[in-house]
Design a protein around this motif. Structure first.
Motif, PDB file in Angstrom:
ATOM      1  N   LEU A 269      71.112  66.444 -56.464  1.00 47.34           N
ATOM      2  CA  LEU A 269      69.999  65.891 -57.245  1.00 47.34           C
ATOM      3  C   LEU A 269      69.117  66.999 -57.826  1.00 47.34           C
ATOM      4  N   HIS A 270      69.596  68.239 -57.765  1.00 47.73           N
ATOM      5  CA  HIS A 270      68.797  69.312 -58.346  1.00 47.73           C
ATOM      6  C   HIS A 270      69.109  69.465 -59.822  1.00 47.73           C
ATOM      7  N   THR A 271      68.821  68.379 -60.570  1.00 45.39           N
ATOM      8  CA  THR A 271      69.042  68.376 -62.012  1.00 45.39           C
ATOM      9  C   THR A 271      67.689  68.119 -62.679  1.00 45.39           C
ATOM     10  N   PRO A 272      67.591  68.391 -63.993  1.00 46.67           N
ATOM     11  CA  PRO A 272      66.297  68.172 -64.665  1.00 46.67           C
ATOM     12  C   PRO A 272      65.738  66.775 -64.444  1.00 46.67           C
ATOM     13  N   MET A 273      66.610  65.754 -64.530  1.00 47.82           N
ATOM     14  CA  MET A 273      66.113  64.388 -64.399  1.00 47.82           C
ATOM     15  C   MET A 273      65.410  64.187 -63.060  1.00 47.82           C
ATOM     16  N   TYR A 274      66.011  64.699 -62.000  1.00 55.27           N
ATOM     17  CA  TYR A 274      65.413  64.500 -60.683  1.00 55.27           C
ATOM     18  C   TYR A 274      64.255  65.453 -60.435  1.00 55.27           C
ATOM     19  N   PHE A 275      64.257  66.576 -61.109  1.00 54.86           N
ATOM     20  CA  PHE A 275      63.088  67.452 -61.031  1.00 54.86           C
ATOM     21  C   PHE A 275      61.869  66.702 -61.581  1.00 54.86           C
ATOM     22  N   PHE A 276      62.038  66.066 -62.745  1.00 58.14           N
ATOM     23  CA  PHE A 276      60.926  65.309 -63.322  1.00 58.14           C
ATOM     24  C   PHE A 276      60.576  64.099 -62.456  1.00 58.14           C
ATOM     25  N   LEU A 277      61.602  63.473 -61.897  1.00 57.18           N
ATOM     26  CA  LEU A 277      61.342  62.308 -61.045  1.00 57.18           C
ATOM     27  C   LEU A 277      60.530  62.700 -59.813  1.00 57.18           C
ATOM     28  N   SER A 278      60.830  63.877 -59.238  1.00 55.01           N
ATOM     29  CA  SER A 278      60.064  64.269 -58.048  1.00 55.01           C
ATOM     30  C   SER A 278      58.628  64.598 -58.440  1.00 55.01           C
ATOM     31  N   ASN A 279      58.476  65.147 -59.637  1.00 50.37           N
ATOM     32  CA  ASN A 279      57.119  65.395 -60.122  1.00 50.37           C
ATOM     33  C   ASN A 279      56.357  64.081 -60.330  1.00 50.37           C
ATOM     34  N   LEU A 280      57.075  63.069 -60.809  1.00 46.76           N
ATOM     35  CA  LEU A 280      56.457  61.760 -61.011  1.00 46.76           C
ATOM     36  C   LEU A 280      56.022  61.167 -59.668  1.00 46.76           C
ATOM     37  N   SER A 281      56.867  61.292 -58.661  1.00 43.58           N
ATOM     38  CA  SER A 281      56.520  60.758 -57.340  1.00 43.58           C
ATOM     39  C   SER A 281      55.301  61.466 -56.767  1.00 43.58           C
ATOM     40  N   LEU A 282      55.270  62.780 -56.967  1.00 42.35           N
ATOM     41  CA  LEU A 282      54.122  63.554 -56.486  1.00 42.35           C
ATOM     42  C   LEU A 282      52.840  63.063 -57.163  1.00 42.35           C
ATOM     43  N   LEU A 283      52.914  62.881 -58.486  1.00 41.28           N
ATOM     44  CA  LEU A 283      51.759  62.390 -59.240  1.00 41.28           C
ATOM     45  C   LEU A 283      51.291  61.029 -58.725  1.00 41.28           C
ATOM     46  N   GLU A 284      52.251  60.147 -58.441  1.00 44.50           N
ATOM     47  CA  GLU A 284      51.883  58.796 -58.009  1.00 44.50           C
ATOM     48  C   GLU A 284      51.223  58.823 -56.641  1.00 44.50           C
ATOM     49  N   ILE A 285      51.737  59.666 -55.744  1.00 47.05           N
ATOM     50  CA  ILE A 285      51.122  59.773 -54.413  1.00 47.05           C
ATOM     51  C   ILE A 285      49.660  60.199 -54.564  1.00 47.05           C
ATOM     52  N   LEU A 286      49.443  61.213 -55.409  1.00 46.12           N
ATOM     53  CA  LEU A 286      48.077  61.701 -55.602  1.00 46.12           C
ATOM     54  C   LEU A 286      47.219  60.633 -56.276  1.00 46.12           C
ATOM     55  N   TYR A 287      47.807  59.960 -57.262  1.00 46.65           N
ATOM     56  CA  TYR A 287      47.050  58.971 -58.024  1.00 46.65           C
ATOM     57  C   TYR A 287      46.545  57.835 -57.135  1.00 46.65           C
ATOM     58  N   ILE A 288      47.434  57.232 -56.359  1.00 49.81           N
ATOM     59  CA  ILE A 288      46.973  56.119 -55.527  1.00 49.81           C
ATOM     60  C   ILE A 288      46.015  56.594 -54.452  1.00 49.81           C
ATOM     61  N   SER A 289      46.156  57.847 -54.032  1.00 48.95           N
ATOM     62  CA  SER A 289      45.257  58.318 -52.985  1.00 48.95           C
ATOM     63  C   SER A 289      43.850  58.574 -53.502  1.00 48.95           C
ATOM     64  N   THR A 290      43.685  58.684 -54.824  1.00 51.25           N
ATOM     65  CA  THR A 290      42.325  58.831 -55.341  1.00 51.25           C
ATOM     66  C   THR A 290      41.671  57.468 -55.578  1.00 51.25           C
ATOM     67  N   THR A 291      42.466  56.421 -55.721  1.00 50.13           N
ATOM     68  CA  THR A 291      41.854  55.128 -56.052  1.00 50.13           C
ATOM     69  C   THR A 291      41.902  54.118 -54.910  1.00 50.13           C
ATOM     70  N   VAL A 292      43.061  53.960 -54.275  1.00 50.53           N
ATOM     71  CA  VAL A 292      43.219  52.856 -53.328  1.00 50.53           C
ATOM     72  C   VAL A 292      42.255  52.907 -52.128  1.00 50.53           C
ATOM     73  N   PRO A 293      42.030  54.070 -51.508  1.00 51.63           N
ATOM     74  CA  PRO A 293      41.115  54.062 -50.361  1.00 51.63           C
ATOM     75  C   PRO A 293      39.742  53.452 -50.676  1.00 51.63           C
ATOM     76  N   ILE A 294      39.218  53.711 -51.878  1.00 53.08           N
ATOM     77  CA  ILE A 294      37.922  53.143 -52.246  1.00 53.08           C
ATOM     78  C   ILE A 294      38.031  51.632 -52.404  1.00 53.08           C
ATOM     79  N   ILE A 295      39.120  51.174 -53.028  1.00 51.56           N
ATOM     80  CA  ILE A 295      39.301  49.723 -53.198  1.00 51.56           C
ATOM     81  C   ILE A 295      39.411  49.057 -51.824  1.00 51.56           C
ATOM     82  N   LEU A 296      40.107  49.715 -50.901  1.00 52.17           N
ATOM     83  CA  LEU A 296      40.228  49.176 -49.545  1.00 52.17           C
ATOM     84  C   LEU A 296      38.856  49.055 -48.895  1.00 52.17           C
ATOM     85  N   ALA A 297      38.048  50.101 -49.060  1.00 56.73           N
ATOM     86  CA  ALA A 297      36.709  50.088 -48.459  1.00 56.73           C
ATOM     87  C   ALA A 297      35.876  48.950 -49.043  1.00 56.73           C
ATOM     88  N   ILE A 298      35.976  48.772 -50.366  1.00 53.96           N
ATOM     89  CA  ILE A 298      35.205  47.696 -50.996  1.00 53.96           C
ATOM     90  C   ILE A 298      35.658  46.340 -50.468  1.00 53.96           C
TER      91      ILE A 298
END
Ligand SMILES: *[C@@H]1O[C@H](CO)[C@@H](O)[C@H](O)[C@H]1NC(C)=O
Length: 318
Positions: free
Chosen positions: A55-84
């Motif tokens: 899986l060390h191909t460009p497509m999966y390189f971008f896909l892993s970057n996308l997964s990293l982005l999503e992990i960071l993205y939900i971690s900036t928003t969801v905890p606050i929504i949970l608290a509310i």
């Protein structure tokens, strides 16, 4: 940061949404489950891609970057929504709000550009297969991904600085689960013209340009796929693109509904539900869509976990 001159409001109160909060326990439970599934799914994708050299191909390189982005993205928003939804302190300082806006825009814009880079990757793979190795060299992929992050950073930086220059005089209640620029603009008592213009410009650059680029790439990709003679080759090309297209439609579809529906800006329940879905559901669906639709990922999963079980087994025996 010191207090800026004329800042009357120092805190915002995030009200969430009256309708959704009527079922706050259900909301909390659902969000918690979806949040955990997203974290696990995306971490699994990162792990699998790292472990399996196939899986060390460009497509999966971008896909892993996308997964990293999503992990960071939900971690900036969801905890606050949970608290509310737990009824916790909904007060957020103006600075806190700006920090949240910065990260949401930074990660969201990077994701938008990254999806365009992924479409470009598929375009080169299918329409110019002979040049793929050269056009999608490791160094080029790396630079492409890095420039997505940098552009996202710049967009977020400019918009956040402009928003921070506004003065807010009240009321300080935001009928939303997180801070975003449009609701804040309505609470500002200084001229919001520049910020609004820049926001519109940013939306064009960050949503419409990548989206048009993606649509164009896929039109070319699909016309090319239709020319493939063998049914098997056609099917394989379609299946990789179908996964990507599903993610793209979810991502842009929800943004467009959130920002451009006629009721946008008003406190409509439908919009808030959509933006909630956009925030939490899309990151959960990405790994599912990619792994369920993709034989390479399924193989890799089997291989990695097969091996792990074997090594664990021998270790226990030894
Ligand atoms: C994502 O892309 C950046 C920039 O090219 C790179 O440094 C990073 O290692 C990538 N991360 C993953 C998880 O692929």
């Amino acid at each position: 940061m010191e207090e800026r001159n004329g800042t009357i409001i120092l805190d915002f109160i995030l009200l969430g949404d009256q309708y959704l909060l009527k079922h706050s326990t259900l909301l909390f439970a659902l969000l918690l489950i979806i949040y955990n599934l997203s974290l696990m799914g995306n971490s699994l994708i990162l792990f699998i891609i790292k472990m399996d050299s196939r899986l060390h191909t460009p497509m999966y390189f971008f896909l892993s970057n996308l997964s990293l982005l999503e992990i960071l993205y939900i971690s900036t928003t969801v905890p606050i929504i949970l608290a509310i939804s737990l009824g916790h302190d909904k007060t957020i300082s103006v600075q806190g709000c700006l920090v949240q806006i910065f990260f949401m825009h930074f990660l969201g814009c990077s994701e938008s550009f990254l999806l365009a880079a992924m479409a470009y990757d598929r375009f080169v793979a299918i329409c110019m297969p002979l040049h793929y190795g050269m056009l999608m060299k490791k160094s080029i992929c790396f630079q492409l991904a890095a420039s997505c992050w940098v552009s996202g950073f710049l967009e977020a930086f400019v918009l956040t600085v402009l928003t921070s220059k506004l003065t807010f005089c009240g009321p300080n209640k935001v009928a939303n689960f997180f801070c975003d620029i449009p609701p804040l603009l309505k609470l500002a008592c200084t001229d919001t013209h520049t910020t609004e213009t820049m926001l519109n410009l940013a939306v064009i650059m960050v949503v419409f340009l990548p989206f048009s680029f993606i649509v164009m790439s896929y039109v070319l990709v699909i016309t090319n796929i239709l020319k493939i003679r063998s049914a098997k080759g056609r099917q394989k090309a379609f299946s990789t693109c179908a996964a990507h297209l599903t993610v793209v439609s979810l991502f842009y579809g929800t943004i467009i509904i959130t920002y451009f529906s006629p009721a946008s800006g008003s406190a409509s329940n439908k919009n808030k539900l959509v933006s909630l879905v956009y925030t939490v559901l899309t990151p959960m669906l990405n790994p599912l869509i990619y792994s369920l639709r993709n034989n390479e990922v399924k193989e890799a999963l089997k291989k990695v976990f097969g091996q792990k079980c074997v090594t664990l087994g021998t270790r226990t025996i030894a």
